[in-house]
Design a protein around this motif. Sequence first.
Motif, PDB file in Angstrom:
ATOM      1  N   TRP A 246      42.158  24.994   7.731  1.00 24.77           N
ATOM      2  CA  TRP A 246      41.781  23.962   6.765  1.00 24.77           C
ATOM      3  C   TRP A 246      42.457  22.630   7.080  1.00 24.77           C
ATOM      4  N   ALA A 247      43.703  22.689   7.568  1.00 27.76           N
ATOM      5  CA  ALA A 247      44.391  21.452   7.952  1.00 27.76           C
ATOM      6  C   ALA A 247      43.683  20.788   9.135  1.00 27.76           C
ATOM      7  N   VAL A 248      43.228  21.598  10.083  1.00 28.07           N
ATOM      8  CA  VAL A 248      42.478  21.055  11.221  1.00 28.07           C
ATOM      9  C   VAL A 248      41.172  20.421  10.750  1.00 28.07           C
ATOM     10  N   PHE A 249      40.492  21.083   9.814  1.00 27.40           N
ATOM     11  CA  PHE A 249      39.247  20.516   9.292  1.00 27.40           C
ATOM     12  C   PHE A 249      39.503  19.174   8.594  1.00 27.40           C
ATOM     13  N   ALA A 250      40.624  19.089   7.856  1.00 27.31           N
ATOM     14  CA  ALA A 250      40.958  17.831   7.187  1.00 27.31           C
ATOM     15  C   ALA A 250      41.185  16.724   8.216  1.00 27.31           C
ATOM     16  N   GLY A 251      41.910  17.052   9.287  1.00 29.13           N
ATOM     17  CA  GLY A 251      42.123  16.063  10.335  1.00 29.13           C
ATOM     18  C   GLY A 251      40.823  15.669  11.030  1.00 29.13           C
ATOM     19  N   PHE A 252      39.929  16.626  11.188  1.00 32.93           N
ATOM     20  CA  PHE A 252      38.653  16.336  11.842  1.00 32.93           C
ATOM     21  C   PHE A 252      37.817  15.374  11.012  1.00 32.93           C
ATOM     22  N   ALA A 253      37.933  15.435   9.683  1.00 33.96           N
ATOM     23  CA  ALA A 253      37.175  14.512   8.827  1.00 33.96           C
ATOM     24  C   ALA A 253      37.563  13.065   9.148  1.00 33.96           C
ATOM     25  N   PHE A 254      38.861  12.799   9.343  1.00 36.51           N
ATOM     26  CA  PHE A 254      39.301  11.443   9.695  1.00 36.51           C
ATOM     27  C   PHE A 254      38.866  11.081  11.122  1.00 36.51           C
ATOM     28  N   TYR A 255      38.936  12.049  12.025  1.00 35.46           N
ATOM     29  CA  TYR A 255      38.506  11.769  13.395  1.00 35.46           C
ATOM     30  C   TYR A 255      37.026  11.430  13.427  1.00 35.46           C
ATOM     31  N   LEU A 256      36.219  12.128  12.626  1.00 41.90           N
ATOM     32  CA  LEU A 256      34.787  11.853  12.589  1.00 41.90           C
ATOM     33  C   LEU A 256      34.527  10.428  12.103  1.00 41.90           C
ATOM     34  N   TRP A 257      35.277  10.007  11.075  1.00 46.83           N
ATOM     35  CA  TRP A 257      35.130   8.632  10.587  1.00 46.83           C
ATOM     36  C   TRP A 257      35.488   7.634  11.685  1.00 46.83           C
ATOM     37  N   TYR A 258      36.594   7.877  12.371  1.00 47.70           N
ATOM     38  CA  TYR A 258      37.026   6.987  13.453  1.00 47.70           C
ATOM     39  C   TYR A 258      35.992   6.936  14.563  1.00 47.70           C
ATOM     40  N   ARG A 259      35.444   8.081  14.936  1.00 52.13           N
ATOM     41  CA  ARG A 259      34.488   8.141  16.038  1.00 52.13           C
ATOM     42  C   ARG A 259      33.199   7.420  15.688  1.00 52.13           C
ATOM     43  N   LEU A 260      32.733   7.574  14.444  1.00 45.68           N
ATOM     44  CA  LEU A 260      31.515   6.894  14.021  1.00 45.68           C
ATOM     45  C   LEU A 260      31.719   5.376  13.968  1.00 45.68           C
ATOM     46  N   ALA A 261      32.877   4.952  13.440  1.00 45.57           N
ATOM     47  CA  ALA A 261      33.165   3.511  13.382  1.00 45.57           C
ATOM     48  C   ALA A 261      33.288   2.931  14.794  1.00 45.57           C
ATOM     49  N   ARG A 262      33.924   3.648  15.684  1.00 46.12           N
ATOM     50  CA  ARG A 262      34.064   3.159  17.064  1.00 46.12           C
ATOM     51  C   ARG A 262      32.698   3.068  17.766  1.00 46.12           C
ATOM     52  N   ASP A 263      31.846   4.072  17.527  1.00 44.41           N
ATOM     53  CA  ASP A 263      30.509   4.025  18.127  1.00 44.41           C
ATOM     54  C   ASP A 263      29.733   2.810  17.624  1.00 44.41           C
ATOM     55  N   ALA A 264      29.853   2.526  16.315  1.00 44.90           N
ATOM     56  CA  ALA A 264      29.169   1.349  15.764  1.00 44.90           C
ATOM     57  C   ALA A 264      29.714   0.067  16.383  1.00 44.90           C
ATOM     58  N   TRP A 265      31.024   0.008  16.577  1.00 45.80           N
ATOM     59  CA  TRP A 265      31.653  -1.184  17.193  1.00 45.80           C
ATOM     60  C   TRP A 265      31.177  -1.364  18.624  1.00 45.80           C
ATOM     61  N   GLU A 266      31.162  -0.290  19.410  1.00 50.36           N
ATOM     62  CA  GLU A 266      30.731  -0.376  20.800  1.00 50.36           C
ATOM     63  C   GLU A 266      29.259  -0.767  20.891  1.00 50.36           C
ATOM     64  N   ARG A 267      28.458  -0.253  19.974  1.00 50.99           N
ATOM     65  CA  ARG A 267      27.040  -0.617  19.955  1.00 50.99           C
ATOM     66  C   ARG A 267      26.868  -2.112  19.664  1.00 50.99           C
ATOM     67  N   GLU A 268      27.679  -2.636  18.748  1.00 55.29           N
ATOM     68  CA  GLU A 268      27.593  -4.059  18.407  1.00 55.29           C
ATOM     69  C   GLU A 268      27.999  -4.922  19.588  1.00 55.29           C
ATOM     70  N   LEU A 269      29.035  -4.495  20.323  1.00 51.73           N
ATOM     71  CA  LEU A 269      29.450  -5.251  21.509  1.00 51.73           C
ATOM     72  C   LEU A 269      28.345  -5.280  22.557  1.00 51.73           C
ATOM     73  N   GLU A 270      27.662  -4.150  22.733  1.00 51.08           N
ATOM     74  CA  GLU A 270      26.581  -4.102  23.717  1.00 51.08           C
ATOM     75  C   GLU A 270      25.440  -5.014  23.305  1.00 51.08           C
ATOM     76  N   GLU A 271      25.124  -5.040  22.000  1.00 48.95           N
ATOM     77  CA  GLU A 271      24.060  -5.917  21.525  1.00 48.95           C
ATOM     78  C   GLU A 271      24.428  -7.381  21.725  1.00 48.95           C
ATOM     79  N   LEU A 272      25.705  -7.758  21.478  1.00 48.95           N
ATOM     80  CA  LEU A 272      26.146  -9.143  21.685  1.00 48.95           C
ATOM     81  C   LEU A 272      26.110  -9.527  23.153  1.00 48.95           C
ATOM     82  N   ALA A 273      26.302  -8.513  24.001  1.00 48.48           N
ATOM     83  CA  ALA A 273      26.271  -8.794  25.441  1.00 48.48           C
ATOM     84  C   ALA A 273      24.845  -8.773  26.003  1.00 48.48           C
ATOM     85  N   GLY A 274      23.881  -8.555  25.136  1.00 47.26           N
ATOM     86  CA  GLY A 274      22.481  -8.554  25.581  1.00 47.26           C
ATOM     87  C   GLY A 274      22.052  -7.249  26.209  1.00 47.26           C
TER      88      GLY A 274
END
Length: 280
Positions: A246-274
Amino acid sequence: MTDPDAPEAASSEALDFPPTLREVMLRPRWIAMLALCLVVAGVFAWLGQWQLSSAIDTDPPAPGATEEVLPIDEVVAPGAYLEEPLVGQQVEVTGAWDPDDFLIVSSRFNDDVEGFWVTGRLQLEDASSLAVAVGWAPTREAADRAAAELAADADPDAAVTLTGRVISDEGPAVPRGDDPYEMTRMSPAALLGQWGEVPGDVYRPYLTAFDPTGAIADAGLDEISSPAPEIGSPINWLNIFYAIEWAVFAGFAFYLWYRLARDAWERELEELAGVDPDEA
């Protein structure tokens, strides 16, 4: 006067100063997602705490507690499940044998020797019934003879007092041979199906009887070997493993949030770069 180069300058500034990962994470959308992850992680943490609280027995039975002979009604009630700390508890019970309900259970080991149990139904004073493992025989013929002798001597109006260990139902099993009535497990539920008329409730556990008067030996049976149960560890390691999960699952919830936010950031950088992120 409007600067004709202003849009181009703004675009150039956007390319020169793209959003940082921190800025993306602080946007309302990702703050809301983080709040949701906090709720999920809180639930997982609560489940882990619950598993930990169940992993350690803070009130284990005292050493030798099962060797104190107690009235059976202080240990378990008719129709109720036997609690784990009470498995193997010595009890005393008074009732009368039913002459028609002595049955044989095969595949019973006594000190590593395979044989047979002779079992009987003891009807208690409150009309409830208790399955009793009376004694052990090395052969089916010896078990049948003992059962017939016990049935002939049984008096349904004569009270007998037994002591023994109360054990949990082993559960019924499919017969191994051609005999559909063969029983290879000590199960009051299976015995109930072959007993005659039973007037009251039936105990879920059964009793392995001791032989203080020698009646079992007189019938040609050996006393069933039923040693005191071993004292288990107060720590349930399986529950601890679940708590870690259960502790691992709790940590994974935060990792999932971080991974989704990072993917959105990287996608935005690619769009700005054309660059089309779907074609990258």
